[in-house]
Design a protein around this motif. Structure first.
Motif, PDB file in Angstrom:
ATOM      1  N   MET A   1       0.840  -1.191   0.000  1.00 57.79           N
ATOM      2  CA  MET A   1       0.000   0.000   0.000  1.00 57.79           C
ATOM      3  C   MET A   1       0.876   1.243   0.000  1.00 57.79           C
ATOM      4  N   THR A   2       0.336   2.263  -0.645  1.00 55.72           N
ATOM      5  CA  THR A   2       1.038   3.535  -0.686  1.00 55.72           C
ATOM      6  C   THR A   2       0.147   4.612  -0.064  1.00 55.72           C
ATOM      7  N   PRO A   3       0.703   5.779   0.253  1.00 55.09           N
ATOM      8  CA  PRO A   3      -0.109   6.850   0.851  1.00 55.09           C
ATOM      9  C   PRO A   3      -1.237   7.350  -0.053  1.00 55.09           C
ATOM     10  N   VAL A   4      -1.157   7.094  -1.368  1.00 51.31           N
ATOM     11  CA  VAL A   4      -2.211   7.571  -2.269  1.00 51.31           C
ATOM     12  C   VAL A   4      -3.227   6.489  -2.621  1.00 51.31           C
ATOM     13  N   ASP A   5      -3.148   5.328  -1.958  1.00 52.28           N
ATOM     14  CA  ASP A   5      -4.130   4.272  -2.177  1.00 52.28           C
ATOM     15  C   ASP A   5      -5.401   4.546  -1.377  1.00 52.28           C
ATOM     16  N   LEU A   6      -6.513   4.098  -1.936  1.00 50.24           N
ATOM     17  CA  LEU A   6      -7.811   4.120  -1.272  1.00 50.24           C
ATOM     18  C   LEU A   6      -7.973   2.740  -0.643  1.00 50.24           C
ATOM     19  N   VAL A   7      -8.042   2.651   0.667  1.00 50.76           N
ATOM     20  CA  VAL A   7      -8.089   1.351   1.333  1.00 50.76           C
ATOM     21  C   VAL A   7      -9.414   1.216   2.078  1.00 50.76           C
ATOM     22  N   LEU A   8     -10.209   0.235   1.666  1.00 54.07           N
ATOM     23  CA  LEU A   8     -11.486  -0.015   2.314  1.00 54.07           C
ATOM     24  C   LEU A   8     -11.249  -0.688   3.655  1.00 54.07           C
ATOM     25  N   THR A   9     -11.910  -0.174   4.697  1.00 58.32           N
ATOM     26  CA  THR A   9     -11.843  -0.756   6.035  1.00 58.32           C
ATOM     27  C   THR A   9     -13.279  -0.944   6.525  1.00 58.32           C
ATOM     28  N   ARG A  10     -13.444  -1.586   7.654  1.00 58.03           N
ATOM     29  CA  ARG A  10     -14.784  -1.741   8.233  1.00 58.03           C
ATOM     30  C   ARG A  10     -15.360  -0.399   8.692  1.00 58.03           C
ATOM     31  N   GLN A  11     -14.518   0.581   8.926  1.00 59.33           N
ATOM     32  CA  GLN A  11     -14.962   1.888   9.396  1.00 59.33           C
ATOM     33  C   GLN A  11     -15.192   2.900   8.269  1.00 59.33           C
ATOM     34  N   GLY A  12     -14.752   2.594   7.062  1.00 62.73           N
ATOM     35  CA  GLY A  12     -14.859   3.517   5.936  1.00 62.73           C
ATOM     36  C   GLY A  12     -13.679   3.339   5.006  1.00 62.73           C
ATOM     37  N   LEU A  13     -13.423   4.327   4.184  1.00 62.85           N
ATOM     38  CA  LEU A  13     -12.323   4.267   3.230  1.00 62.85           C
ATOM     39  C   LEU A  13     -11.180   5.153   3.723  1.00 62.85           C
ATOM     40  N   ARG A  14     -10.011   4.567   3.880  1.00 59.88           N
ATOM     41  CA  ARG A  14      -8.831   5.324   4.304  1.00 59.88           C
ATOM     42  C   ARG A  14      -8.128   5.862   3.064  1.00 59.88           C
TER      43      ARG A  14
END
Length: 168
Positions: A1-14
């Motif tokens: 993962m990089t700082p510009v990735d959109l990462v789906l989590t259980r709490q929302g999108l990081r």
């Protein structure tokens, strides 16, 4: 993962040091995504296009492509145009991109099962506007309108949507 990735989590999108509220498919997250299951597919998906409604908003970025009257998205796994943008008239199963409601006023397109679609594996996974908080999609990731616009402006060429298998 990089700082510009959109990462789906259980709490929302990081993304970009922030957690963005979002909704996902009514079928949850699945590694074995199929057409019509309403699931958001597990994987690392590149952002390949940004579509917008020029009659409803200014061009959000220099790489955004206008959605024209008659633009459709084929979701018919039996047709050769499956999971591609097509034009009306189109007699096969499809979604209208230029909708009466605002859900597709701004759409980020991922490379899920695109551009060479495997029949029945599921058509496009979009990032688009939500109907309301907590209301699920048909497999896409959806956001509040102002958040989606901000995310679209922050996207970089190397940005990816990451949907971890741990969410299944």
């Amino acid at each position: 993962m990089t700082p510009v990735d959109l990462v789906l989590t259980r709490q929302g999108l990081r993304f970009m040091g922030r957690l963005w509220p979002c909704t996902i498919g009514k079928g949850g997250v699945r590694a074995d995504k199929r057409e019509g299951d309403g699931a958001t597919p597990v994987g690392v998906h590149r952002i390949v296009a940004l579509l917008y409604r020029p009659d409803r908003m200014a061009r959000p970025t220099d790489w955004a492509v206008p959605i024209r009257p008659g633009d459709l998205w084929s979701d018919d796994p039996s047709h050769e145009d499956y999971n591609l943008m097509v034009r009306a008239p189109y007699p096969y199963s499809h979604e209208t991109l230029r909708r009466a409601d605002p859900l597709y006023d701004l759409v980020l397109l991922t490379d899920w099962n695109w551009p060479r679609a495997e029949k029945g594996r599921g058509s496009a996974t979009f990032l688009h506007r939500w109907r309301r908080p907590g209301y699920p999609t048909e497999g896409c990731v959806a956001f509040r309108s102002d958040h989606l616009q901000r995310i679209a402006r922050l996207i970089r060429h190397e940005t990816r949507l990451i949907v971890p298998a741990s969410l299944t």
